[in-house]
Design an enzyme around this catalytic site. Sequence first.
Site, PDB file in Angstrom:
ATOM      1  N   ARG A 114       1.498  11.407  11.334  1.00  0.00           N
ATOM      2  CA  ARG A 114       2.405  10.615  10.033  1.00  0.00           C
ATOM      3  C   ARG A 114       3.948  10.233  11.331  1.00  0.00           C
ATOM      4  O   ARG A 114       3.209  10.476  12.932  1.00  0.00           O
ATOM      5  CB  ARG A 114       3.729  11.869   9.267  1.00  0.00           C
ATOM      6  CG  ARG A 114       2.189  12.918   7.877  1.00  0.00           C
ATOM      7  CD  ARG A 114       2.655  12.049   7.120  1.00  0.00           C
ATOM      8  NE  ARG A 114       3.949  10.905   7.183  1.00  0.00           N
ATOM      9  CZ  ARG A 114       5.092  12.179   5.973  1.00  0.00           C
ATOM     10  NH1 ARG A 114       4.256  13.337   5.840  1.00  0.00           N
ATOM     11  NH2 ARG A 114       5.481  11.265   6.086  1.00  0.00           N
ATOM     12  N   LYS A 118       0.897  -0.992  -0.702  1.00  0.00           N
ATOM     13  CA  LYS A 118      -0.433  -0.016   0.365  1.00  0.00           C
ATOM     14  C   LYS A 118       1.103   1.699  -0.150  1.00  0.00           C
ATOM     15  O   LYS A 118       0.632   2.225  -0.339  1.00  0.00           O
ATOM     16  CB  LYS A 118      -0.761   0.233   1.721  1.00  0.00           C
ATOM     17  CG  LYS A 118      -0.372   0.453   2.717  1.00  0.00           C
ATOM     18  CD  LYS A 118      -1.420  -0.239   3.953  1.00  0.00           C
ATOM     19  CE  LYS A 118      -0.789   0.902   5.025  1.00  0.00           C
ATOM     20  NZ  LYS A 118      -1.982   1.021   6.014  1.00  0.00           N
ATOM     21  N   ASP A 119       2.347   1.138  -0.256  1.00  0.00           N
ATOM     22  CA  ASP A 119       2.926   2.144   0.527  1.00  0.00           C
ATOM     23  C   ASP A 119       3.654   2.648  -0.961  1.00  0.00           C
ATOM     24  O   ASP A 119       4.938   3.508  -1.149  1.00  0.00           O
ATOM     25  CB  ASP A 119       3.857   2.203   1.203  1.00  0.00           C
ATOM     26  CG  ASP A 119       3.196   1.746   2.622  1.00  0.00           C
ATOM     27  OD1 ASP A 119       2.433   2.791   3.329  1.00  0.00           O
ATOM     28  OD2 ASP A 119       4.062   1.846   4.053  1.00  0.00           O
ATOM     29  N   ARG A 179      -8.952   8.805   2.801  1.00  0.00           N
ATOM     30  CA  ARG A 179      -9.964   7.735   2.467  1.00  0.00           C
ATOM     31  C   ARG A 179     -10.356   7.478   3.768  1.00  0.00           C
ATOM     32  O   ARG A 179     -11.346   7.046   3.968  1.00  0.00           O
ATOM     33  CB  ARG A 179      -8.555   6.242   1.974  1.00  0.00           C
ATOM     34  CG  ARG A 179      -9.721   5.425   1.703  1.00  0.00           C
ATOM     35  CD  ARG A 179      -8.568   4.140   1.595  1.00  0.00           C
ATOM     36  NE  ARG A 179      -7.467   3.833   2.716  1.00  0.00           N
ATOM     37  CZ  ARG A 179      -7.437   2.567   3.897  1.00  0.00           C
ATOM     38  NH1 ARG A 179      -9.219   2.590   3.798  1.00  0.00           N
ATOM     39  NH2 ARG A 179      -6.666   3.203   4.493  1.00  0.00           N
ATOM     40  N   ARG A 180      -9.436   7.406   4.546  1.00  0.00           N
ATOM     41  CA  ARG A 180      -9.916   6.775   5.830  1.00  0.00           C
ATOM     42  C   ARG A 180     -11.808   7.970   6.633  1.00  0.00           C
ATOM     43  O   ARG A 180     -12.049   7.383   7.392  1.00  0.00           O
ATOM     44  CB  ARG A 180      -8.945   6.397   6.835  1.00  0.00           C
ATOM     45  CG  ARG A 180      -8.300   5.305   7.223  1.00  0.00           C
ATOM     46  CD  ARG A 180      -6.705   4.609   7.577  1.00  0.00           C
ATOM     47  NE  ARG A 180      -6.173   3.805   7.301  1.00  0.00           N
ATOM     48  CZ  ARG A 180      -4.948   3.907   7.732  1.00  0.00           C
ATOM     49  NH1 ARG A 180      -4.166   4.347   8.289  1.00  0.00           N
ATOM     50  NH2 ARG A 180      -4.618   2.832   7.871  1.00  0.00           N
ATOM     51  N   CYS A 230      -2.191   9.904  -3.661  1.00  0.00           N
ATOM     52  CA  CYS A 230      -2.180  10.379  -1.849  1.00  0.00           C
ATOM     53  C   CYS A 230      -3.308  11.669  -2.135  1.00  0.00           C
ATOM     54  O   CYS A 230      -4.001  12.138  -1.122  1.00  0.00           O
ATOM     55  CB  CYS A 230      -1.464  11.167  -1.340  1.00  0.00           C
ATOM     56  SG  CYS A 230       0.224   9.844  -0.881  1.00  0.00           S
ATOM     57  N   ARG A 251       3.475   6.882  16.717  1.00  0.00           N
ATOM     58  CA  ARG A 251       1.264   7.421  16.497  1.00  0.00           C
ATOM     59  C   ARG A 251       0.885   7.139  17.717  1.00  0.00           C
ATOM     60  O   ARG A 251       0.791   7.500  18.099  1.00  0.00           O
ATOM     61  CB  ARG A 251       1.026   6.237  15.505  1.00  0.00           C
ATOM     62  CG  ARG A 251       1.200   7.547  14.429  1.00  0.00           C
ATOM     63  CD  ARG A 251       0.497   6.646  13.054  1.00  0.00           C
ATOM     64  NE  ARG A 251       1.568   6.765  11.656  1.00  0.00           N
ATOM     65  CZ  ARG A 251       0.673   7.095  10.380  1.00  0.00           C
ATOM     66  NH1 ARG A 251      -0.408   6.435  10.308  1.00  0.00           N
ATOM     67  NH2 ARG A 251       0.962   6.924   9.035  1.00  0.00           N
TER      68      ARG A 251
END
Length: 297
Positions: free
Chosen positions: A146, A82-83, A128-129, A237, A152
């Site tokens: 980030r 996904k990255d 998206r989230r 993004c 996080r």
Amino acid sequence: MKKAIVIGSRESKLAVIQSQMVISYLEEKRPDLELKLLTMKTTGDKILDQTLDKIGGKGLFVKELDKALLDKKSDVSVHSLKDMPMQIPKELPIIGFSKREDPRDVLILPKGRKQLDFKDPIGCSSRRRMLQLKELFPKAQFQSIRGNVLTRLEKLDHGKYGALILAAAGMKRLGLEERISRYFTIEEILPAPGQGILALQGREGEDYSYLDDFLDQESAYAAIAERAFVKELDGGCSSPTAAYAQVTGDRIFLTGLYYNEESKKYYKGSMEDKVENAKILGIRLAECLGGKKDGHR
């Protein structure tokens, strides 16, 4: 003399664990190989005070690893799929994909808290989230966050956020499953394309047959369909998209979500086809949703 294979990885704890999965497999299956891990901090890891769309997108997480491959300092790069950017250099193809870990997104609360408190913002790394969470939590406020997973979590536990939304796959691979307060179903929050899948990248023309048994064909079909959907929509993004494919026998079922920046609406739908048509399926669903005038859920 053993043949040396250097595995390239970002230096975060999660990235190293994911790369170690490949190394552990090779240590067991190919004792004739000498395995080394090369870690590095990517540009995307260094710039943490801006959102990805403002600093160059997901390519910032692979630039240094790509250079190491091109310079033959490494032989294989291990990425969270996904990255990875949608455009992959021809000379550095994706060799294949790992078996998929849990693709869902999850809710993480501060230590000691049992319920979500809407007075504090939810830390969320993608639009998206955020778009999908607004349907579930209309009262919620969101704030971009980030940094790697452990960074996080530290910010969360120090009171900077009321909750985090993270990928289940990363939490499980880090051994932090007990921190998960809620799993969101695929229907509630459609994942990022490739979420839970590792992508292995190498150099064009080289023999990577030593990795054949590590690679997973179902994940490959899913990854191809999901990435074709996003690529056709020119998603990234700055343009929220989501996609999730499931393989059953010789059939693949794809669900996609596309947010139109002009109409400020999102469009969601599903299609299925034979697994060998995975790429075509992704393109067809993108054309269908991207051309819609009125959204549906």
